[in-house]
Design an enzyme around this catalytic site. Structure first.
Site, PDB file in Angstrom:
ATOM      1  N   ASP A  48       0.841  -1.205   0.000  1.00 54.91           N
ATOM      2  CA  ASP A  48       0.000   0.000   0.000  1.00 54.91           C
ATOM      3  C   ASP A  48       0.874   1.252   0.000  1.00 54.91           C
ATOM      4  O   ASP A  48       0.366   2.375  -0.102  1.00 54.91           O
ATOM      5  CB  ASP A  48      -1.019  -0.011   1.148  1.00 54.91           C
ATOM      6  N   SER A  49       2.216   1.062   0.079  1.00 60.16           N
ATOM      7  CA  SER A  49       3.152   2.173  -0.131  1.00 60.16           C
ATOM      8  C   SER A  49       2.937   2.773  -1.517  1.00 60.16           C
ATOM      9  O   SER A  49       3.455   3.854  -1.811  1.00 60.16           O
ATOM     10  CB  SER A  49       4.597   1.689   0.012  1.00 60.16           C
ATOM     11  N   GLU A 186       8.768  -4.377  10.677  1.00 62.17           N
ATOM     12  CA  GLU A 186       9.124  -3.042  10.192  1.00 62.17           C
ATOM     13  C   GLU A 186       9.655  -2.158  11.324  1.00 62.17           C
ATOM     14  O   GLU A 186       8.999  -1.988  12.361  1.00 62.17           O
ATOM     15  CB  GLU A 186       7.908  -2.369   9.522  1.00 62.17           C
TER      16      GLU A 186
HETATM   17  O1  KIV Z   1       3.427  -1.141   1.687  1.00 57.02           O
HETATM   18  C1  KIV Z   1       4.586  -1.555   1.697  1.00 57.02           C
HETATM   19  O2  KIV Z   1       5.367  -1.354   0.765  1.00 57.02           O
HETATM   20  C2  KIV Z   1       5.016  -2.319   2.857  1.00 57.02           C
HETATM   21  C3  KIV Z   1       6.474  -2.600   2.983  1.00 57.02           C
HETATM   22  C4  KIV Z   1       7.194  -1.379   3.339  1.00 57.02           C
HETATM   23  C5  KIV Z   1       6.739  -3.717   3.913  1.00 57.02           C
HETATM   24  O3  KIV Z   1       4.236  -2.666   3.664  1.00 57.02           O
END
Ligand code: KIV
Length: 268
Positions: A48-49, A186
């Site tokens: 979701d990043s 994380e």
């Molecule tokens: O949304 C994302 O990219 C993540 C990673 C940073 C683990 O959750």
């Protein structure tokens, strides 16, 4: 270039047992997924990043199920054989267990993902157990939870005190006991990352959790130097693609304006 290999949840467990590091990278589009997969990246995470990396939001909170599915489908088209993990966005697991299961199933059925990732603590363990029971592989995500920034008061390293470290360990163990096949850790101290990795039989995938995790995950825009808004301490820039793109865009506009592009080579 590493040879292509078909990854499954059993492969990942075996990799941990054999001390082989697992490499996970985010991808949000077909061409990036194709390149990462060709280079032997073990797991592609449609995180979701994507909210910050490609959609222009300032956090992951506005990202919807439809956004995630749209990008998962693109990644699957780009990397037909990759092990793809779809990230369950904010609130997609919390309105009811039924909603959580139906949302998780959409990642598998509609977007052809291999697994889902769920950000959350021990309270989500029963939901994870139901998903695994239904046949949906689940990757847990504990430690710093970007979907909880409003309640946490921002992005804070997790597990710095004895109490909070015990909570991270309990959350990770709850994910394992619920049947998760791996857990993302994380932003926790490296010592805690090592301890969780030793105490779990499933692989840990760290991001800012030290070198002793079973594997690592990074946001693709961070390692490429494409996301200039903020550089997290845990990210290493392997390139400065933002600078390269600026050079290309400037050269292109200069050439169009001064008439040196297109030439006969680009004309019919
Ligand atoms: O949304 C994302 O990219 C993540 C990673 C940073 C683990 O959750």
């Amino acid at each position: 270039m590493a040879p292509m290999k078909k990854i499954t949840v059993s492969t990942l467990r075996k990799m941990k047992l054999e001390g082989q590091k697992i490499v996970m990278l985010t991808a949000y589009d077909a061409p990036t997924a194709a390149l990462a997969s060709q280079c032997g990246i073990d797991l592609l995470l449609v995180g979701d990043s994507l909210g910050m990396a490609v959609l222009g939001y300032d956090s992951t909170l506005p990202v919807t199920m439809e956004d995630c599915l749209h990008h998962c489908k693109a990644v699957r088209r780009g990397a037909p054989d990759a092990f793809i993990v779809g990230d369950m966005p904010f609130m997609s697991c919390h309105t009811s267990e039924r909603d959580a299961l139906l949302n998780a199933a959409r990642f598998i059925q509609e977007a052809k993902c291999d697994a889902v990732k769920i950000e959350g603590d021990i309270a989500l363990a029963p939901t994870v157990e139901r998903m695994v029971h239904a046949g949906i592989p689940v990757m847990g995500h504990v430690g710093l939870l970007p979907q909880h920034i409003k309640t946490a008061g921002g992005y804070r390293i997790a597990g710095k005190t004895e109490d909070t470290a015990a909570r991270v360990i309990a959350d990770a163990k709850a994910m394992e006991e619920a049947g998760a096949f791996a857990v993302v850790l994380e932003c926790v101290p490296a010592e805690l990352g090592k301890r969780v990795t030793e105490e779990l039989s499933i692989p840990t995938i760290g991001i800012g959790a030290g070198a002793d995790c079973s594997g690592q995950v990074q946001v693709v825009h961070d390692i490429l130097g494409l996301f200039e808004g903020f550089k997290p301490k845990h990210a290493k820039r392997y390139a400065d693609l933002a600078a390269e793109m600026r050079k290309v865009f400037t050269a292109y506009s200069d050439e169009v304006r001064n008439g040196t592009f297109p030439t006969d080579e680009h004309s019919f």
